[in-house]
Design a protein around this motif. Structure first.
Motif, PDB file in Angstrom:
ATOM      1  N   THR A 172      32.336  27.426  44.810  1.00 33.42           N
ATOM      2  CA  THR A 172      31.585  28.685  44.829  1.00 33.42           C
ATOM      3  C   THR A 172      30.936  28.894  46.188  1.00 33.42           C
ATOM      4  OG1 THR A 172      31.159  28.590  42.444  1.00 33.42           O
ATOM      5  CG2 THR A 172      29.689  29.974  43.770  1.00 33.42           C
ATOM      6  N   HIS A 203      37.330  34.900  41.097  1.00 29.71           N
ATOM      7  CA  HIS A 203      37.201  34.825  42.550  1.00 29.71           C
ATOM      8  C   HIS A 203      38.392  34.027  43.071  1.00 29.71           C
ATOM      9  CE1 HIS A 203      32.519  35.288  42.305  1.00 29.71           C
ATOM     10  NE2 HIS A 203      33.163  36.411  42.078  1.00 29.71           N
ATOM     11  N   THR A 204      39.087  34.544  44.054  1.00 27.75           N
ATOM     12  CA  THR A 204      40.263  33.837  44.537  1.00 27.75           C
ATOM     13  C   THR A 204      40.404  33.923  46.047  1.00 27.75           C
ATOM     14  OG1 THR A 204      42.675  33.631  44.322  1.00 27.75           O
ATOM     15  CG2 THR A 204      41.775  35.851  44.196  1.00 27.75           C
ATOM     16  N   PHE A 246      33.621  29.826  48.648  1.00 34.70           N
ATOM     17  CA  PHE A 246      34.044  31.223  48.518  1.00 34.70           C
ATOM     18  C   PHE A 246      33.012  32.164  49.132  1.00 34.70           C
ATOM     19  CE2 PHE A 246      34.736  35.262  46.298  1.00 34.70           C
ATOM     20  CZ  PHE A 246      36.102  35.427  46.517  1.00 34.70           C
ATOM     21  N   ASN A 247      31.739  31.893  48.903  1.00 35.79           N
ATOM     22  CA  ASN A 247      30.686  32.726  49.484  1.00 35.79           C
ATOM     23  C   ASN A 247      30.724  32.659  51.012  1.00 35.79           C
ATOM     24  OD1 ASN A 247      29.770  33.539  46.969  1.00 35.79           O
ATOM     25  ND2 ASN A 247      28.258  31.899  46.817  1.00 35.79           N
ATOM     26  N   SER A 280      37.472  39.514  42.713  1.00 39.39           N
ATOM     27  CA  SER A 280      37.051  39.453  44.112  1.00 39.39           C
ATOM     28  C   SER A 280      38.022  38.534  44.829  1.00 39.39           C
ATOM     29  CB  SER A 280      35.621  38.920  44.229  1.00 39.39           C
ATOM     30  OG  SER A 280      35.213  38.866  45.580  1.00 39.39           O
ATOM     31  N   ALA A 281      38.757  39.086  45.796  1.00 39.18           N
ATOM     32  CA  ALA A 281      39.786  38.314  46.484  1.00 39.18           C
ATOM     33  C   ALA A 281      39.548  38.303  47.985  1.00 39.18           C
ATOM     34  CB  ALA A 281      41.169  38.890  46.186  1.00 39.18           C
ATOM     35  N   ARG A 313      33.571  34.818  52.249  1.00 37.56           N
ATOM     36  CA  ARG A 313      33.236  36.254  52.193  1.00 37.56           C
ATOM     37  C   ARG A 313      32.353  36.655  53.377  1.00 37.56           C
ATOM     38  NH1 ARG A 313      32.022  37.981  45.945  1.00 37.56           N
ATOM     39  NH2 ARG A 313      30.297  36.517  46.173  1.00 37.56           N
ATOM     40  N   ARG A 350      37.450  43.940  44.431  1.00 40.55           N
ATOM     41  CA  ARG A 350      36.807  43.811  45.752  1.00 40.55           C
ATOM     42  C   ARG A 350      37.721  42.971  46.638  1.00 40.55           C
ATOM     43  NH1 ARG A 350      31.247  43.333  47.796  1.00 40.55           N
ATOM     44  NH2 ARG A 350      31.196  41.872  49.537  1.00 40.55           N
ATOM     45  N   GLU A 374      36.558  41.547  36.572  1.00 42.54           N
ATOM     46  CA  GLU A 374      36.067  41.782  37.924  1.00 42.54           C
ATOM     47  C   GLU A 374      36.785  40.813  38.863  1.00 42.54           C
ATOM     48  OE1 GLU A 374      31.849  41.475  38.035  1.00 42.54           O
ATOM     49  OE2 GLU A 374      31.555  42.811  36.328  1.00 42.54           O
ATOM     50  N   SER A 399      35.280  32.734  35.714  1.00 38.88           N
ATOM     51  CA  SER A 399      33.965  32.757  35.077  1.00 38.88           C
ATOM     52  C   SER A 399      34.098  33.483  33.741  1.00 38.88           C
ATOM     53  CB  SER A 399      32.943  33.484  35.962  1.00 38.88           C
ATOM     54  OG  SER A 399      32.763  32.798  37.185  1.00 38.88           O
ATOM     55  N   ARG A 449      35.129  37.318  35.226  1.00 40.81           N
ATOM     56  CA  ARG A 449      35.204  37.411  36.686  1.00 40.81           C
ATOM     57  C   ARG A 449      36.220  36.421  37.207  1.00 40.81           C
ATOM     58  NH1 ARG A 449      29.961  37.525  35.698  1.00 40.81           N
ATOM     59  NH2 ARG A 449      29.747  35.303  36.162  1.00 40.81           N
TER      60      ARG A 449
END
Length: 288
Positions: A261, A116-117, A264-265, A172-173, A268, A208, A170, A230, A114
């Protein structure tokens, strides 16, 4: 000789120590099994010394680790440039072109499950079109000969294969609206890039996308872009990467991972939903 950045050495060493403990062996007993001095095992486990993928394999054999995915990940994290294992990785062909920090970033990216960016200036490399990638490369590496620009673009496009692997990465950006408004390469190039984002976000379930519109106002991401990697099987290998003009900073502490983290949440939550994001991007594209 050191193999890989300090963050990877420490994380690899920590995991090897955990596997040794699980096997019920002392460091001295492990060293005897592979024909080393005990101090070598200790240096590897504390991250003070690098280790070749072949030596990681010897330790994993001694610890009776049979999980192929786990073995491949740990051996890849050792990743010595001159080792035969590394030669089977596609970016080795660009060794003379790519800085060590970039090669290491690609190595992490290729092994992650995974990503996330947060991006505040440009479209993430894994989502760029060839023309957009070329324009970004020319702007960030001003004066580079055309042949080298083309090689950097080849690398950027080759990296995108991770989105189509088995299993795929996976991604998520969260993209700041400025990423979509800045006409990188001119309006035609940008229009094609925006359509490409819509196609990827709507066509690949592993991608995503969420836009953080100007209307969201000030947010925690104003401090700058970041990437969170991750990895399968081993949560303790997760790492945050911050890119600077001449270097990259790797953050491995649990407190840092937790903070980024949570950030990032939060981003979003303030961003548009994936569905609304695709409509938003398409709307900007229609106006270019």
């Amino acid at each position: 000789m050191q193999y890989g950045p300090a963050v990877r050495r420490r994380k690899l060493g920590s995991e090897l120590r955990a596997l040794r403990d699980r096997a019920g062996l002392t460091s001295g007993e492990a060293a005897q099994l592979v024909g080393w001095h005990q101090s070598k095992v200790s240096r590897i486990e504390t991250g003070r010394s690098g280790v070749k993928p072949a030596d990681v394999g010897l330790l994993l054999d001694a610890y009776e680790v049979r999980d192929r995915q786990l073995r491949a990940l740990l051996e890849a994290l050792a990743g010595a440039d001159g080792d035969r294992t590394q030669r089977h990785q596609w970016w080795h062909a660009y060794k003379g072109l790519l800085p060590p920090a970039y090669r290491d970033f690609i190595s992490l990216e290729s092994q992650a499950c995974r990503l996330h960016t947060l991006e505040t200036s440009v479209v993430p490399g894994l989502l760029q079109t060839p023309d957009y990638a070329r324009a970004v490369t020319r702007a960030s590496l001003d004066g580079l000969p055309q042949e080298q620009v083309d090689s950097f673009v080849e690398v950027r496009l080759a990296r995108q294969d991770v989105l189509h692997g088995d299993p795929p990465l996976e991604l998520s950006a969260v993209l700041d609206e400025a990423v979509l408004r800045r006409p990188v390469g001119g309006y035609r190039v940008m229009a094609r890039q925006l359509r490409h984002l819509v196609d990827l976000g709507g066509g690949l379930p592993q991608v995503r996308l969420q836009v953080l519109p100007y209307a969201a106002g000030a947010h925690i991401g104003l401090s700058g872009p970041f990437v969170i990697f991750s990895f399968p099987n081993i949560a303790d290998l997760d790492v945050v990467v911050l890119d600077h003009l001449t270097s990259s900073l790797y953050l491995e502490r649990k407190e840092d991972l937790k903070a980024y983290t949570e950030a990032f949440n939060s981003l979003r939550e303030h961003a548009l939903s994936p569905e609304d994001t695709l409509e938003f991007i398409a709307g900007i594209g229609d106006g270019t």
